[in-house]
Design an enzyme around this catalytic site. Structure first.
Site, mmCIF file in Angstrom:
data_model
loop_
_atom_site.group_PDB
_atom_site.id
_atom_site.type_symbol
_atom_site.label_atom_id
_atom_site.label_comp_id
_atom_site.label_asym_id
_atom_site.label_seq_id
_atom_site.Cartn_x
_atom_site.Cartn_y
_atom_site.Cartn_z
ATOM 1 N N ASN A 1 61.532 60.723 43.802
ATOM 2 C CA ASN A 1 61.504 62.115 43.948
ATOM 3 C C ASN A 1 62.704 62.246 44.901
ATOM 4 O OD1 ASN A 1 60.988 64.730 44.952
ATOM 5 N ND2 ASN A 1 59.250 64.221 46.300
ATOM 6 N N LYS B 1 63.916 65.084 46.501
ATOM 7 C CA LYS B 1 63.634 66.025 47.399
ATOM 8 C C LYS B 1 65.076 66.955 47.435
ATOM 9 C CE LYS B 1 60.227 63.280 49.828
ATOM 10 N NZ LYS B 1 59.424 63.200 50.664
ATOM 11 N N HIS C 1 53.011 69.076 45.862
ATOM 12 C CA HIS C 1 53.489 68.218 46.881
ATOM 13 C C HIS C 1 53.178 68.750 48.630
ATOM 14 C CE1 HIS C 1 56.141 65.872 49.322
ATOM 15 N NE2 HIS C 1 56.046 64.998 48.202
ATOM 16 N N GLU D 1 54.834 68.922 50.680
ATOM 17 C CA GLU D 1 55.982 69.696 51.404
ATOM 18 C C GLU D 1 55.863 71.098 50.968
ATOM 19 O OE1 GLU D 1 59.153 66.815 50.587
ATOM 20 O OE2 GLU D 1 58.256 65.500 52.199
ATOM 21 N N GLU E 1 49.011 61.086 47.988
ATOM 22 C CA GLU E 1 50.227 60.793 48.973
ATOM 23 C C GLU E 1 49.373 61.282 50.299
ATOM 24 O OE1 GLU E 1 54.103 60.861 47.666
ATOM 25 O OE2 GLU E 1 53.583 63.184 47.418
ATOM 26 N N GLY F 1 57.316 59.894 54.495
ATOM 27 C CA GLY F 1 58.508 59.862 55.451
ATOM 28 C C GLY F 1 58.227 59.277 56.724
ATOM 29 N N SER G 1 56.180 56.626 51.777
ATOM 30 C CA SER G 1 57.033 55.506 52.491
ATOM 31 C C SER G 1 56.801 54.117 51.942
ATOM 32 C CB SER G 1 56.339 54.812 53.862
ATOM 33 O OG SER G 1 56.450 56.303 54.772
HETATM 34 P P1 PGA Z 1 58.994 59.025 51.012
HETATM 35 O O1 PGA Z 1 58.491 60.290 50.192
HETATM 36 O O2 PGA Z 1 58.738 58.046 50.116
HETATM 37 O O3 PGA Z 1 60.193 59.284 51.503
HETATM 38 O O4 PGA Z 1 57.609 58.739 52.026
HETATM 39 C C1 PGA Z 1 57.278 60.388 49.248
HETATM 40 C C2 PGA Z 1 57.104 61.536 48.674
HETATM 41 O O5 PGA Z 1 58.178 62.172 47.967
HETATM 42 O O6 PGA Z 1 56.280 62.383 48.794
#
Ligand code: PGA
Length: 248
Positions: free
Chosen positions: A10, A12, A98, A100, A167, A173, A209
């Site tokens: 992903n 982002k 997601h 976010e 998640e 993150g 992460s």
């Molecule tokens: P990350 O993101 O691996 O940077 O923590 C995970 C995600 O895309 O939700």
């Protein structure tokens, strides 16, 4: 269920046309028989989807969209992308729910509508669920997950094109991952909730992460069929390392 192990990259809101050069190594890896059961799926920003589809033409690597609109075809929705448009570009998947996007106002009902539309257009759905730190501290993790699953899957009839990404929001993150026992327990609870709601066994992935250091630990957690990887997937070396350490 197959023996596939999913590696969801992903990206982002990162990446430019310059990033494309780094994908060649992934292409080579995907050709190797050793990694036959590695299902690698890239989710670039919308602006790079066409480039990624072209790059991975005639490989086993798939491409998907990071979100989509709830209207499946066309409409007057400035700045939005529909499932039909993703499909038209050559996408096979879409990420929905997601955190976010949930954080900026996407509701369980919105996500449910998007799942219906995406499935109608024959996209496979990576459905994200997870509790926030506040919810974890309040000990309501399982009621939150149950609500996300039950509302997200309202009136869905066919689950064969859906995968779950668990998640924990506090892991995304942050560099913090759940303890092995906690993760194993949560995943098994999620599986039971899903079975109850859908009468199907859906693959459950872990995200938050994941990196090339903690993967050796994470890959041993029972019940996980793959990983949703954010920042570590933007670095091809790290991403390849994750795949190699998981499959070896
Ligand atoms: P990350 O993101 O691996 O940077 O923590 C995970 C995600 O895309 O939700």
């Amino acid at each position: 269920m197959t023996n596939n192990i999913y590696f969801i990259a992903n990206w982002k809101m990162y990446g430019s046309t310059l990033s494309l050069n780094s994908l060649k190594k992934l292409k080579n890896l995907s050709k190797s028989k050793k990694y036959n059961n590695a299902k690698i799926i890239y989710f670039p920003p919308f602006t790079l989807i066409q480039n990624f589809v072209d790059k991975f033409k005639n490989t086993k690597i798939s491409v998907g969209g990071q979100n989509c609109h709830e209207v499946e075809d066309y409409g007057s929705f400035t700045g939005s992308i529909s499932p039909k448009m993703l499909k038209d570009l050559g996408c096979k998947y879409v990420i929905l729910g997601h955190s976010e996007n949930r954080i900026t106002g996407e509701t369980d009902d919105d996500i449910n509508k998007k799942i219906h539309s995406a499935l109608n257009k024959n996209l496979k759905v990576i459905f994200c669920i997870g509790e926030t730190l506040k919810e974890k501290r309040k000990n309501i993790t399982f009621s939150v997950l149950r609500r996300q699953i039950n509302k997200g899957f309202k009136k869905i009839k066919n689950y064969k094109n859906i995968l779950i990404a668990y998640e924990p929001v506090w892991s995304i993150g942050t560099g913090v991952i759940p303890k092995d026992k906690e993760l194993e327990f949560n995943v098994s609870k999620i599986k039971k909730m899903i079975l109850k709601k859908t009468k199907s066994k859906l693959p459950v992935l872990y995200g938050g992460s994941v990196n090339n250091k903690n993967i050796s630990r994470l890959k041993n957690i029972r019940g996980i069929k793959g990983f949703l990887i954010g920042s570590a997937s933007q670095n091809s070396k790290k991403f390849i390392d994750i795949i190699k350490k998981t499959i070896n």
